[in-house]
Design an enzyme around this catalytic site. Structure first.
Site, mmCIF file in Angstrom:
data_model
loop_
_atom_site.group_PDB
_atom_site.id
_atom_site.type_symbol
_atom_site.label_atom_id
_atom_site.label_comp_id
_atom_site.label_asym_id
_atom_site.label_seq_id
_atom_site.Cartn_x
_atom_site.Cartn_y
_atom_site.Cartn_z
ATOM 1 N N ASP A 192 0.825 -1.221 0.000
ATOM 2 C CA ASP A 192 0.000 0.000 0.000
ATOM 3 C C ASP A 192 0.854 1.264 0.000
ATOM 4 O O ASP A 192 2.053 1.235 0.292
ATOM 5 C CB ASP A 192 -0.887 0.036 1.249
ATOM 6 C CG ASP A 192 -2.071 -0.923 1.132
ATOM 7 O OD1 ASP A 192 -2.071 -1.759 0.202
ATOM 8 O OD2 ASP A 192 -2.978 -0.830 1.974
ATOM 9 N N ASP A 193 0.179 2.369 -0.306
ATOM 10 C CA ASP A 193 0.697 3.753 -0.154
ATOM 11 C C ASP A 193 1.783 4.124 -1.160
ATOM 12 O O ASP A 193 2.401 5.179 -1.034
ATOM 13 C CB ASP A 193 1.223 4.015 1.266
ATOM 14 C CG ASP A 193 0.151 3.787 2.331
ATOM 15 O OD1 ASP A 193 -1.016 3.562 1.949
ATOM 16 O OD2 ASP A 193 0.484 3.843 3.525
ATOM 17 N N HIS A 243 -5.840 3.377 -4.304
ATOM 18 C CA HIS A 243 -5.827 3.490 -2.834
ATOM 19 C C HIS A 243 -6.233 4.904 -2.404
ATOM 20 O O HIS A 243 -5.748 5.408 -1.389
ATOM 21 C CB HIS A 243 -4.420 3.150 -2.333
ATOM 22 C CG HIS A 243 -4.330 2.909 -0.852
ATOM 23 N ND1 HIS A 243 -5.237 2.162 -0.137
ATOM 24 C CD2 HIS A 243 -3.403 3.330 0.066
ATOM 25 C CE1 HIS A 243 -4.875 2.124 1.143
ATOM 26 N NE2 HIS A 243 -3.769 2.844 1.301
ATOM 27 N N HIS A 247 -5.390 9.643 0.608
ATOM 28 C CA HIS A 247 -5.382 8.789 1.796
ATOM 29 C C HIS A 247 -6.197 9.337 2.975
ATOM 30 O O HIS A 247 -5.718 9.344 4.121
ATOM 31 C CB HIS A 247 -3.933 8.541 2.237
ATOM 32 C CG HIS A 247 -3.732 7.203 2.903
ATOM 33 N ND1 HIS A 247 -3.940 6.994 4.244
ATOM 34 C CD2 HIS A 247 -3.343 6.004 2.415
ATOM 35 C CE1 HIS A 247 -3.676 5.740 4.554
ATOM 36 N NE2 HIS A 247 -3.316 5.111 3.452
ATOM 37 N N HIS A 337 3.591 -2.436 3.184
ATOM 38 C CA HIS A 337 3.621 -1.073 2.642
ATOM 39 C C HIS A 337 4.910 -0.831 1.862
ATOM 40 O O HIS A 337 5.961 -1.376 2.227
ATOM 41 C CB HIS A 337 3.482 -0.044 3.775
ATOM 42 C CG HIS A 337 2.138 -0.075 4.420
ATOM 43 N ND1 HIS A 337 1.765 -1.042 5.324
ATOM 44 C CD2 HIS A 337 1.064 0.742 4.263
ATOM 45 C CE1 HIS A 337 0.516 -0.820 5.707
ATOM 46 N NE2 HIS A 337 0.058 0.263 5.083
HETATM 47 ZN ZN ZN Z 1 -2.714 3.202 3.070
#
Ligand code: ZN
Length: 383
Positions: A192-193, A243, A247, A337
């Site tokens: 993620d991210d 995503h 955020h 991540h």
């Molecule tokens: Zn995230």
């Protein structure tokens, strides 16, 4: 003469005796004037009525011993007897008369209650009908409390479904893992991210070295900042997911704001890789029912995880490895991540743990696949 003296002595003694009696009667306590008693007043009434309660309290302190005699079995007056002392003289007061009558009424009430209770026992169904009986009582009880519970029911209806409840209600558009298939030991690594220019290239290097394809969930603002890295991901066989744009905690957003988060990111990714991502992962894994339905209606598959490495907490590589190996099973979706804080050392544990995770999972005969392969979902994101 002697007789006269004797008579005078007797007379003086009598006078002294009378004077003594008069003196004692002056010292004796006087009975105060009590307020009138209502003829049909019951003791329970006297307790529940605030005016009467005051009256009794006042009376208790004025002549406490009155209540000791007549209180008997009545708990409300029994408590008052704590203030008083025993004294049979109180039986001559009107209060006592009422108390005796009330005691009789109480006895009658108790007899009636006992009779009613016995009748209820007789009416109680046998074990076979127990459920029906319980249902009847439950419905009666529910009817009695319906007024008070209506507001709490209303509150419950307004409460959001949990992620677990959403997963159960919408299994076709919300995934945490894949169904296990006989003889198949697949897992999906997800990051993620991403992207950034610190951690993401290191993760891509490790995956390339081990010839593993994963799924990256991109943040719109970062995908916009690092288009080359997005292109590299696609070139090396990884799958791109959405995503959100920046955020946020989506459950705090209105539906139009939520839509913007997805659409804006989708546009950026499409410009880099030429397709719209089908997979969407909400930040923090949080999404509400309205948003989930909108995502489903617009061709997204919402994908969370069932194995959390907790790498974002700044754990050591051994802790991250342990978190993954403890929870993994065939069909698992593993959360890690590949970007985030610019704090020095952030996600170093992820980078260090990744080769060990790959090695140990392979030793357990796991195969690494992307989300479309794991979920057997080859659909394209529709317009
Ligand atoms: Zn995230």
């Amino acid at each position: 003469m002697r007789k006269k003296q004797i008579c005078l002595s007797i007379l003086s003694l009598c006078l002294l005796a009378v004077a003594g009696c008069f003196s004692r009667s002056q010292e004796a306590p006087s009975i105060p004037n009590l307020p009138p008693i209502k003829p049909n007043q019951s003791q329970s009434e006297s307790v529940h009525s605030s005016n009467d309660k005051l009256w009794i309290q006042d009376r208790t302190h004025s002549v406490p011993r009155i209540f000791k005699t007549g209180s008997g079995s009545d708990h409300s007056l029994g408590s008052m007897s704590e203030h008083g002392t025993a004294g049979s003289e109180a039986i001559h007061l009107p209060k006592f008369t009422i108390t005796v009558e009330q005691t009789e009424r109480e006895k009658q009430k108790k007899r009636q209650a006992k009779s009613k209770s016995r009748q209820q026992t007789l009416n109680k169904p046998n074990t076979r009908n127990k459920q029906t009986w319980q249902k009847t009582n439950t419905s009666q009880s529910a009817a009695q409390t319906s007024q008070s519970s209506r507001s709490s029911m209303h509150k419950l209806q307004k409460q959001q479904l949990t992620i677990a409840e959403l997963r159960i209600k919408y299994p076709h558009i919300f995934k945490l893992n894949a169904q296990q298939r006989r003889g198949v030991r697949q897992v999906a690594l997800t990051f993620d991210d991403a992207p950034d220019n610190r951690i993401t290239p290191l993760v891509l290097d490790i995956l390339k070295e081990h010839n593993i394809q994963a799924t990256f969930f991109l943040v719109g603002t970062r995908a916009k900042a690092y288009p080359k890295l997005v292109e590299r991901m696609v070139r090396e066989g990884h799958v791109i997911g959405n995503h959100s744009y920046n955020h946020p905690l989506l459950t705090k957003l209105t539906l139009p704001a939520f839509e913007h988060q997805l659409k804006d990111t989708e546009r950026i990714i499409e410009q880099s890789v030429g397709y719209k991502p089908r997979y969407f992962r909400p930040p923090y894994g949080e999404i509400n029912e309205e948003q989930l339905r909108w995502a489903g209606d617009n061709g997204y598959l919402v994908v969370n995880w069932d194995v959390d490495s907790n790498d974002w907490r700044g754990l050591s590589s051994s802790q991250i490895l342990q978190n993954v190996m403890r929870e993994v099973r065939p069909g698992s979706i593993i959360l890690q991540h590949a970007s985030g804080s610019t704090q020095n050392g952030y996600l170093h544990g992820t980078v260090k743990a990744l080769p060990s995770i790959i090695k140990q999972l392979r030793e357990r005969q796991y195969e690494f696949v992307t989300l479309p392969d794991l979920l057997q979902d080859q659909k394209e994101k529709k317009e």
